[in-house]
Design a protein around this motif. Structure first.
Motif, mmCIF file in Angstrom:
data_model
loop_
_atom_site.group_PDB
_atom_site.id
_atom_site.type_symbol
_atom_site.label_atom_id
_atom_site.label_comp_id
_atom_site.label_asym_id
_atom_site.label_seq_id
_atom_site.Cartn_x
_atom_site.Cartn_y
_atom_site.Cartn_z
ATOM 1 N N GLN A 27 94.233 34.973 61.327
ATOM 2 C CA GLN A 27 95.010 35.114 62.556
ATOM 3 C C GLN A 27 96.492 34.842 62.320
ATOM 4 N N GLU A 28 96.799 33.848 61.472
ATOM 5 C CA GLU A 28 98.200 33.568 61.162
ATOM 6 C C GLU A 28 98.822 34.704 60.359
ATOM 7 N N ILE A 29 98.076 35.270 59.423
ATOM 8 C CA ILE A 29 98.590 36.408 58.654
ATOM 9 C C ILE A 29 98.865 37.582 59.588
ATOM 10 N N ALA A 30 97.944 37.831 60.501
ATOM 11 C CA ALA A 30 98.130 38.935 61.441
ATOM 12 C C ALA A 30 99.336 38.697 62.345
ATOM 13 N N ALA A 31 99.450 37.488 62.868
ATOM 14 C CA ALA A 31 100.559 37.180 63.782
ATOM 15 C C ALA A 31 101.890 37.149 63.047
ATOM 16 N N GLY A 32 101.872 36.649 61.798
ATOM 17 C CA GLY A 32 103.108 36.522 61.035
ATOM 18 C C GLY A 32 103.577 37.789 60.377
ATOM 19 N N ASP A 33 102.698 38.798 60.302
ATOM 20 C CA ASP A 33 103.079 40.091 59.717
ATOM 21 C C ASP A 33 103.686 39.902 58.321
ATOM 22 N N TYR A 34 102.994 39.140 57.481
ATOM 23 C CA TYR A 34 103.508 38.806 56.153
ATOM 24 C C TYR A 34 103.442 40.009 55.217
ATOM 25 N N ASP A 35 104.469 40.129 54.377
ATOM 26 C CA ASP A 35 104.485 41.189 53.367
ATOM 27 C C ASP A 35 103.635 40.816 52.161
ATOM 28 N N VAL A 36 103.728 39.544 51.735
ATOM 29 C CA VAL A 36 103.018 39.080 50.547
ATOM 30 C C VAL A 36 102.433 37.700 50.834
ATOM 31 N N ILE A 37 101.199 37.489 50.397
ATOM 32 C CA ILE A 37 100.544 36.188 50.538
ATOM 33 C C ILE A 37 100.014 35.764 49.178
ATOM 34 N N VAL A 90 90.414 39.471 53.548
ATOM 35 C CA VAL A 90 90.842 40.859 53.734
ATOM 36 C C VAL A 90 89.904 41.572 54.715
ATOM 37 N N GLU A 91 88.610 41.285 54.616
ATOM 38 C CA GLU A 91 87.650 41.892 55.544
ATOM 39 C C GLU A 91 87.904 41.420 56.979
ATOM 40 N N ALA A 92 88.259 40.148 57.156
ATOM 41 C CA ALA A 92 88.573 39.634 58.490
ATOM 42 C C ALA A 92 89.802 40.334 59.066
ATOM 43 N N LEU A 93 90.768 40.612 58.201
ATOM 44 C CA LEU A 93 91.968 41.327 58.648
ATOM 45 C C LEU A 93 91.655 42.781 58.982
ATOM 46 N N GLU A 94 90.763 43.399 58.214
ATOM 47 C CA GLU A 94 90.378 44.786 58.486
ATOM 48 C C GLU A 94 89.753 44.929 59.869
ATOM 49 N N ILE A 95 89.010 43.921 60.288
ATOM 50 C CA ILE A 95 88.414 43.943 61.630
ATOM 51 C C ILE A 95 89.500 44.002 62.695
ATOM 52 N N MET A 96 90.689 43.446 62.367
ATOM 53 C CA MET A 96 91.830 43.486 63.283
ATOM 54 C C MET A 96 92.716 44.703 63.034
ATOM 55 N N ASP A 97 92.191 45.669 62.233
ATOM 56 C CA ASP A 97 92.923 46.902 61.891
ATOM 57 C C ASP A 97 94.201 46.608 61.113
ATOM 58 N N ILE A 98 94.144 45.599 60.279
ATOM 59 C CA ILE A 98 95.282 45.242 59.418
ATOM 60 C C ILE A 98 94.824 45.367 57.972
#
Length: 274
Positions: A25-35, A74-82
């Motif tokens: 959720q933080e990655i999605a909200a923060g719109d990070y380029d690199v983690i 990454v799979e959790a982010l894919e569920i959010m279409d990210i």
């Protein structure tokens, strides 16, 4: 450019599934380029899978298990279409039941390479360190990003590991971002060794125009069993001409809940031509 680093402690955490979702959720909200992530684990006994096209392998041949923490993130982010591309390096067996390593996530494809930082090169030796480097495009520029997990100065290992890191990066022609768990606080010779490096590294913390938080560890943890203070041992180091607009300690229980025995670091920066 937005970057994030976190020693995840991954499946060693209580309520690890919930904490993985908080990270996503933080990655999605923060719109990070690199983690950059450290202590990224997978169960030795889990089923081996063939990752999809978002996985960017290194030159080493490693099995990816179905519960690989980076894969699950990454799979959790894919569920959010990210969508994020990702890579993972395997260093050693942790706690007798996990493969442990480092990971990188990027919005753009990653040309991934792992390098041996430690003298040890044995997965049964928990001091084995294999850091993960990725060449990726960020904000229109090619950047070499390293997700690293180093040893402690007083063990006599950090200086060697840092020497191997310099050797690996000595021919880098792009801006370098070195993110991760250095296990050396600001008062240590190891921190000064990094600043004195011929790589010309700068600490994003000291460059930032706006800073929120500092310490990334505030209790006794593995490797810091006697700690009773506040330590800044997780860093974002950068090369080149850099403007750092924002530096924030995250996952510290303030803006974002705690998810690990380390807090994370967020940095918003601009790389310009040298």
């Amino acid at each position: 450019m937005k970057v994030l680093t976190l020693n995840t402690h991954s499946w060693l955490e209580e309520q690890a599934e919930d904490k993985l979702q908080i990270i996503a959720q933080e990655i999605a909200a923060g719109d990070y380029d690199v983690i950059a992530l450290q202590e990224v684990n997978q169960s030795i006994t889990a089923q081996t899978i063939i990752p999809d096209g978002s996985y960017c392998p290194t030159q080493a041949s490693v099995d990816i298990k179905e519960d690989n923490f980076a894969l699950r993130l990454v799979e959790a982010l894919e569920i959010m279409d990210i969508e994020y591309y990702w890579s993972w390096s395997y260093s050693h067996i942790g706690y007798d039941r996990y493969h442990e390593g480092n990971a990188l996530l990027s919005k753009q494809p990653i040309v991934a390479t792992e390098y041996l930082a430690s003298k040890a090169n044995d997965v049964l030796d928990h001091t084995t360190r294999k850091n993960l480097s990725g060449l990726t495009e960020v904000a229109g520029k090619m950047v070499q990003v390293v997700s690293c997990h180093f040893s402690w100065w007083d063990q006599g290992k950090f200086a060697y590991e840092w020497q191997q890191t310099e050797a690996f990066l000595q021919e880098a022609t792009n801006n370098i971002l070195i993110l991760g768990d250095f296990n050396n606080d600001e008062s240590s010779p190891g921190y000064q060794l990094v600043l004195d490096s011929p790589l010309g590294l700068q600490d994003a913390f000291t460059l930032s125009q706006k800073t929120t938080g500092a310490a990334t560890v505030n209790k006794a943890i593995d490797g810091w069993q006697e700690n009773a203070g506040h330590l800044r041992i997780d860093y974002v180091f950068v090369t080149g001409n850099v403007a750092v607009q924002e530096y924030e300690v995250v996952f510290d229980g303030n803006r974002v809940p705690i998810v690990s025995d380390h807090f994370g670091v967020k940095a918003v920066l601009t790389l310009t031509e040298g």
